[in-house]
Write a protein that holds these residues in place. Structure first.
Motif, PDB file in Angstrom:
ATOM      1  N   MET A 127     118.967 -79.248 144.632  1.00  0.00           N
ATOM      2  CA  MET A 127     118.028 -80.047 143.875  1.00  0.00           C
ATOM      3  C   MET A 127     118.541 -80.187 142.439  1.00  0.00           C
ATOM      4  N   PRO A 128     118.611 -81.412 141.929  1.00  0.00           N
ATOM      5  CA  PRO A 128     119.049 -81.585 140.543  1.00  0.00           C
ATOM      6  C   PRO A 128     117.990 -81.104 139.551  1.00  0.00           C
ATOM      7  N   LYS A 129     118.442 -80.745 138.354  1.00  0.00           N
ATOM      8  CA  LYS A 129     117.511 -80.339 137.300  1.00  0.00           C
ATOM      9  C   LYS A 129     116.658 -81.540 136.916  1.00  0.00           C
ATOM     10  N   PRO A 130     115.324 -81.421 136.964  1.00  0.00           N
ATOM     11  CA  PRO A 130     114.473 -82.569 136.646  1.00  0.00           C
ATOM     12  C   PRO A 130     114.506 -82.911 135.156  1.00  0.00           C
ATOM     13  N   ALA A 131     114.407 -84.188 134.856  1.00  0.00           N
ATOM     14  CA  ALA A 131     114.364 -84.660 133.472  1.00  0.00           C
ATOM     15  C   ALA A 131     112.993 -84.410 132.848  1.00  0.00           C
ATOM     16  N   TYR A 132     111.946 -84.422 133.679  1.00  0.00           N
ATOM     17  CA  TYR A 132     110.576 -84.250 133.194  1.00  0.00           C
ATOM     18  C   TYR A 132     109.876 -83.130 133.960  1.00  0.00           C
ATOM     19  N   HIS A 133     109.034 -82.413 133.242  1.00  0.00           N
ATOM     20  CA  HIS A 133     108.176 -81.396 133.850  1.00  0.00           C
ATOM     21  C   HIS A 133     106.747 -81.791 133.515  1.00  0.00           C
ATOM     22  N   ILE A 134     105.960 -82.045 134.546  1.00  0.00           N
ATOM     23  CA  ILE A 134     104.569 -82.452 134.386  1.00  0.00           C
ATOM     24  C   ILE A 134     103.681 -81.255 134.693  1.00  0.00           C
ATOM     25  N   LEU A 135     102.848 -80.886 133.733  1.00  0.00           N
ATOM     26  CA  LEU A 135     101.928 -79.765 133.879  1.00  0.00           C
ATOM     27  C   LEU A 135     100.508 -80.300 133.953  1.00  0.00           C
ATOM     28  N   VAL A 136      99.751 -79.835 134.926  1.00  0.00           N
ATOM     29  CA  VAL A 136      98.357 -80.253 135.085  1.00  0.00           C
ATOM     30  C   VAL A 136      97.477 -79.013 135.042  1.00  0.00           C
ATOM     31  N   CYS A 137      96.573 -78.960 134.064  1.00  0.00           N
ATOM     32  CA  CYS A 137      95.624 -77.850 134.003  1.00  0.00           C
ATOM     33  C   CYS A 137      94.626 -78.005 135.131  1.00  0.00           C
ATOM     34  N   THR A 138      94.507 -76.968 135.953  1.00  0.00           N
ATOM     35  CA  THR A 138      93.525 -76.970 137.037  1.00  0.00           C
ATOM     36  C   THR A 138      92.547 -75.807 136.886  1.00  0.00           C
ATOM     37  N   ASN A 139      92.460 -75.279 135.666  1.00  0.00           N
ATOM     38  CA  ASN A 139      91.563 -74.145 135.406  1.00  0.00           C
ATOM     39  C   ASN A 139      90.138 -74.491 135.825  1.00  0.00           C
ATOM     40  N   GLN A 140      89.473 -73.547 136.473  1.00  0.00           N
ATOM     41  CA  GLN A 140      88.106 -73.747 136.962  1.00  0.00           C
ATOM     42  C   GLN A 140      87.200 -72.664 136.396  1.00  0.00           C
ATOM     43  N   ARG A 141      86.242 -73.080 135.591  1.00  0.00           N
ATOM     44  CA  ARG A 141      85.233 -72.149 135.085  1.00  0.00           C
ATOM     45  C   ARG A 141      83.948 -72.341 135.883  1.00  0.00           C
ATOM     46  N   PRO A 142      83.035 -71.370 135.789  1.00  0.00           N
ATOM     47  CA  PRO A 142      81.760 -71.524 136.503  1.00  0.00           C
ATOM     48  C   PRO A 142      80.998 -72.755 136.017  1.00  0.00           C
ATOM     49  N   PRO A 143      80.239 -73.390 136.897  1.00  0.00           N
ATOM     50  CA  PRO A 143      79.426 -74.542 136.494  1.00  0.00           C
ATOM     51  C   PRO A 143      78.535 -74.185 135.305  1.00  0.00           C
ATOM     52  N   GLY A 144      78.430 -75.092 134.348  1.00  0.00           N
ATOM     53  CA  GLY A 144      77.579 -74.881 133.190  1.00  0.00           C
ATOM     54  C   GLY A 144      78.233 -74.110 132.060  1.00  0.00           C
ATOM     55  N   HIS A 145      79.481 -73.666 132.238  1.00  0.00           N
ATOM     56  CA  HIS A 145      80.164 -72.945 131.169  1.00  0.00           C
ATOM     57  C   HIS A 145      80.259 -73.849 129.945  1.00  0.00           C
ATOM     58  N   PRO A 146      79.991 -73.327 128.756  1.00  0.00           N
ATOM     59  CA  PRO A 146      79.960 -74.179 127.554  1.00  0.00           C
ATOM     60  C   PRO A 146      81.278 -74.877 127.225  1.00  0.00           C
ATOM     61  N   ARG A 147      82.406 -74.313 127.618  1.00  0.00           N
ATOM     62  CA  ARG A 147      83.696 -74.951 127.331  1.00  0.00           C
ATOM     63  C   ARG A 147      84.083 -75.982 128.381  1.00  0.00           C
ATOM     64  N   GLY A 148      83.396 -75.956 129.527  1.00  0.00           N
ATOM     65  CA  GLY A 148      83.796 -76.845 130.605  1.00  0.00           C
ATOM     66  C   GLY A 148      85.144 -76.415 131.158  1.00  0.00           C
ATOM     67  N   SER A 149      85.728 -77.253 131.997  1.00  0.00           N
ATOM     68  CA  SER A 149      87.061 -76.953 132.513  1.00  0.00           C
ATOM     69  C   SER A 149      87.663 -78.204 133.131  1.00  0.00           C
ATOM     70  N   CYS A 150      88.972 -78.232 133.141  1.00  0.00           N
ATOM     71  CA  CYS A 150      89.676 -79.352 133.759  1.00  0.00           C
ATOM     72  C   CYS A 150      89.364 -79.411 135.254  1.00  0.00           C
ATOM     73  N   GLY A 151      89.253 -78.234 135.871  1.00  0.00           N
ATOM     74  CA  GLY A 151      88.981 -78.178 137.299  1.00  0.00           C
ATOM     75  C   GLY A 151      87.692 -78.861 137.691  1.00  0.00           C
ATOM     76  N   GLU A 152      86.654 -78.680 136.900  1.00  0.00           N
ATOM     77  CA  GLU A 152      85.373 -79.305 137.251  1.00  0.00           C
ATOM     78  C   GLU A 152      85.360 -80.796 136.936  1.00  0.00           C
ATOM     79  N   ASN A 153      86.404 -81.288 136.267  1.00  0.00           N
ATOM     80  CA  ASN A 153      86.501 -82.709 135.945  1.00  0.00           C
ATOM     81  C   ASN A 153      87.510 -83.450 136.822  1.00  0.00           C
TER      82      ASN A 153
END
Length: 108
Positions: free
Chosen positions: A1-27
């Motif tokens: 596999m060649p070394k990729p030119a781009y690295h794409i990172l996706v936050c999938t953090n999941q907090r409990p429903p109603g958490h004041p900070r929210g989370s990417c996972g719940e969105n």
């Protein structure tokens, strides 16, 4: 596999429903992650782009957050409908999507 030119990172953090900070996972971050993975395959971007999930990257209220390295571009509120544009404009043509970019002012 060649070394990729781009690295794409996706936050999938999941907090409990109603958490004041929210989370990417719940969105809907997993849908975004899956669509990016399918897009990399469909557009034959293996070797050009690598995809990874992450835990919390910080701007939770702006999620789902997607980061593209080595450019260091942070995207906010990414929806599955934005994925093709990110892959075609940014990954294939090197042009970031300004309407999705987290503004520099956010970082203080």
């Amino acid at each position: 596999m060649p070394k990729p030119a781009y690295h794409i990172l996706v936050c999938t953090n999941q907090r409990p429903p109603g958490h004041p900070r929210g989370s990417c996972g719940e969105n809907g971050a997993m849908e975004v992650f899956e669509k990016i993975g399918m897009g990399i395959e469909q557009k034959n971007l293996f070797g050009k782009a690598m995809l990874t999930t992450t835990g919390c990257m910080g701007p939770c209220s702006m999620g789902p957050v997607v980061v593209v390295y080595p450019d260091g571009v942070w995207y906010k509120g990414v929806k599955p409908d934005d994925v093709d544009e990110i892959l075609e404009s940014h990954i294939m043509n090197g042009k970031k999507i300004e309407r999705l970019e987290i503004p520099d002012e956010m970082w203080g």
